[in-house]
Design a protein around this motif. Structure first.
Motif, PDB file in Angstrom:
ATOM      1  N   ASP A  67     -45.349 -75.812 -55.941  1.00 51.27           N
ATOM      2  CA  ASP A  67     -44.153 -75.967 -55.114  1.00 51.27           C
ATOM      3  C   ASP A  67     -44.044 -77.399 -54.602  1.00 51.27           C
ATOM      4  O   ASP A  67     -44.897 -78.240 -54.869  1.00 51.27           O
ATOM      5  CB  ASP A  67     -44.164 -74.968 -53.953  1.00 51.27           C
ATOM      6  N   TRP A  69     -41.906 -79.681 -51.078  1.00 49.20           N
ATOM      7  CA  TRP A  69     -40.925 -79.750 -49.989  1.00 49.20           C
ATOM      8  C   TRP A  69     -39.670 -80.452 -50.507  1.00 49.20           C
ATOM      9  O   TRP A  69     -39.765 -81.576 -51.009  1.00 49.20           O
ATOM     10  CB  TRP A  69     -41.478 -80.558 -48.812  1.00 49.20           C
ATOM     11  N   VAL A  70     -38.519 -79.837 -50.382  1.00 50.00           N
ATOM     12  CA  VAL A  70     -37.272 -80.469 -50.839  1.00 50.00           C
ATOM     13  C   VAL A  70     -36.961 -81.683 -49.969  1.00 50.00           C
ATOM     14  O   VAL A  70     -37.040 -81.623 -48.735  1.00 50.00           O
ATOM     15  CB  VAL A  70     -36.097 -79.464 -50.802  1.00 50.00           C
ATOM     16  N   GLU A 143     -40.942 -66.968 -49.187  1.00 50.64           N
ATOM     17  CA  GLU A 143     -41.003 -66.550 -47.787  1.00 50.64           C
ATOM     18  C   GLU A 143     -40.731 -65.052 -47.637  1.00 50.64           C
ATOM     19  O   GLU A 143     -40.227 -64.403 -48.559  1.00 50.64           O
ATOM     20  CB  GLU A 143     -39.975 -67.350 -46.979  1.00 50.64           C
ATOM     21  N   ILE A 154     -35.017 -72.307 -55.293  1.00 49.96           N
ATOM     22  CA  ILE A 154     -34.975 -73.070 -54.051  1.00 49.96           C
ATOM     23  C   ILE A 154     -35.021 -72.070 -52.904  1.00 49.96           C
ATOM     24  O   ILE A 154     -34.315 -71.056 -52.928  1.00 49.96           O
ATOM     25  CB  ILE A 154     -33.710 -73.943 -53.968  1.00 49.96           C
ATOM     26  N   ALA A 155     -35.848 -72.353 -51.908  1.00 51.15           N
ATOM     27  CA  ALA A 155     -36.054 -71.388 -50.838  1.00 51.15           C
ATOM     28  C   ALA A 155     -35.810 -72.003 -49.473  1.00 51.15           C
ATOM     29  O   ALA A 155     -36.381 -73.057 -49.156  1.00 51.15           O
ATOM     30  CB  ALA A 155     -37.486 -70.861 -50.897  1.00 51.15           C
ATOM     31  N   PRO A 156     -34.982 -71.369 -48.629  1.00 47.77           N
ATOM     32  CA  PRO A 156     -34.927 -71.783 -47.230  1.00 47.77           C
ATOM     33  C   PRO A 156     -36.261 -71.451 -46.578  1.00 47.77           C
ATOM     34  O   PRO A 156     -36.852 -70.401 -46.838  1.00 47.77           O
ATOM     35  CB  PRO A 156     -33.791 -70.932 -46.647  1.00 47.77           C
ATOM     36  N   LEU A 157     -36.756 -72.363 -45.754  1.00 42.38           N
ATOM     37  CA  LEU A 157     -38.096 -72.193 -45.192  1.00 42.38           C
ATOM     38  C   LEU A 157     -38.079 -71.464 -43.857  1.00 42.38           C
ATOM     39  O   LEU A 157     -37.226 -71.710 -43.002  1.00 42.38           O
ATOM     40  CB  LEU A 157     -38.770 -73.565 -45.025  1.00 42.38           C
ATOM     41  N   THR A 162     -42.249 -74.217 -41.488  1.00 43.49           N
ATOM     42  CA  THR A 162     -41.877 -75.583 -41.095  1.00 43.49           C
ATOM     43  C   THR A 162     -42.751 -76.078 -39.945  1.00 43.49           C
ATOM     44  O   THR A 162     -43.095 -77.262 -39.891  1.00 43.49           O
ATOM     45  CB  THR A 162     -40.390 -75.655 -40.698  1.00 43.49           C
ATOM     46  N   SER A 176     -36.655 -78.123 -44.354  1.00 41.17           N
ATOM     47  CA  SER A 176     -35.741 -76.982 -44.304  1.00 41.17           C
ATOM     48  C   SER A 176     -35.747 -76.144 -45.577  1.00 41.17           C
ATOM     49  O   SER A 176     -35.461 -74.948 -45.534  1.00 41.17           O
ATOM     50  CB  SER A 176     -34.300 -77.462 -44.043  1.00 41.17           C
ATOM     51  N   GLN A 177     -36.100 -76.784 -46.714  1.00 40.58           N
ATOM     52  CA  GLN A 177     -36.105 -76.064 -47.981  1.00 40.58           C
ATOM     53  C   GLN A 177     -37.359 -76.393 -48.784  1.00 40.58           C
ATOM     54  O   GLN A 177     -37.943 -77.471 -48.643  1.00 40.58           O
ATOM     55  CB  GLN A 177     -34.890 -76.442 -48.833  1.00 40.58           C
ATOM     56  N   ILE A 179     -38.926 -75.952 -52.985  1.00 37.56           N
ATOM     57  CA  ILE A 179     -38.657 -75.579 -54.375  1.00 37.56           C
ATOM     58  C   ILE A 179     -39.980 -75.052 -54.913  1.00 37.56           C
ATOM     59  O   ILE A 179     -41.026 -75.668 -54.728  1.00 37.56           O
ATOM     60  CB  ILE A 179     -38.086 -76.766 -55.187  1.00 37.56           C
TER      61      ILE A 179
END
Length: 241
Positions: A67, A69-70, A143, A154-157, A162, A176-177, A179
């Motif tokens: 993974d 962090w976007v 999550e 793509i995943a909202p965190l 966070t 915030s997101q 991948i």
């Protein structure tokens, strides 16, 4: 699923490194998927030591990053790419063409996901996936609430992710997101190792291994994989019945 409880973090990390070494000796072109972070750090360091001591060649292996962090550049110390470059690649001499990490700065993240999926499928799937478990039960950036049927996405965190993630950055960083590979990749991997250590992981390990198998706790999916090993230390095992 097999559960092994080790005396401490060092012992479980030793065994995780041994699992990878054993696979690469048997299959020099193995497809490996590793995470970054504090849990796999010692495994990676021991892997480097063992590979050098036993003259194990990783140049034909394919490396898949779990993974990223976007929006975080690869030269940022908190990025997964930075971790892999410093803890793995510069020591084990993977072929550059065999290293596949998400480009979290891409203007087309969906295309990044599709490209990663293609690499995995074209290489015959992942031979060994090593994962940790987050404080909220996430695996990668899958999550709570995520579908078990997704490939890369793509995943909202989650707020927990966070907040905990800030420890990897020198200064406060907006996260915030993510991948990430999906849990369908985990289920289709030929072998999966899930690592957890310390008292802080005891509650989530107990829920994941003894509670309901549910996407509300993604790590519980490990029990659906027929060739998975949960490797934890005694501290992380204290709440198991």
């Amino acid at each position: 699923m097999q559960l092994i409880i080790f005396k401490d973090y060092n012992a479980l990390s030793q065994q995780a490194a041994n699992e990878i070494i054993s696979l690469v000796k048997h299959k020099p072109d193995a497809v490996l998927c590793l995470p970054s972070g504090s849990t796999p750090l010692l495994t990676c360091q021991l892997l480097v030591q063992k590979a050098k001591a036993e003259n194990v060649d990783f140049s034909s292996c394919t490396f898949i990053g779990l993974d990223e962090w976007v929006g975080i550049p690869p030269d940022n110390e908190g990025s997964c790419a930075f971790f892999f470059r410093n803890e793995v690649f510069k020591h084990l001499h993977f072929s550059a063409s065999h290293i596949h990490l998400f480009n979290a700065l891409s203007e087309n993240l969906a295309q990044e996901c599709a490209a990663m999926d293609s690499v995995i499928f074209e290489n015959g799937g992942i031979d060994l996936m090593l994962v940790g478990v987050g404080m909220n039960g996430h695996i990668g950036f899958n999550e709570p609430g995520i579908s078990f049927d997704l490939y890369s996405h793509i995943a909202p965190l989650d707020e927990t992710t966070t907040a905990v993630g800030q420890k990897y950055f020198k200064e406060a960083t907006e996260l915030s997101q993510g991948i990430t590979l999906g849990l369908k990749h985990l289920l289709e991997s030929k072998k999966v190792l899930l690592l957890a250590n310390g008292n802080k992981k005891a509650a989530i390990i107990q829920k994941a291994l003894e509670g309901e198998i549910t996407n509300a706790l993604p790590a519980s999916i490990i029990r659906q994989h027929s060739n998975s090993i949960v490797m934890i230390d005694e501290e992380a095992a204290v709440m198991l019945t």
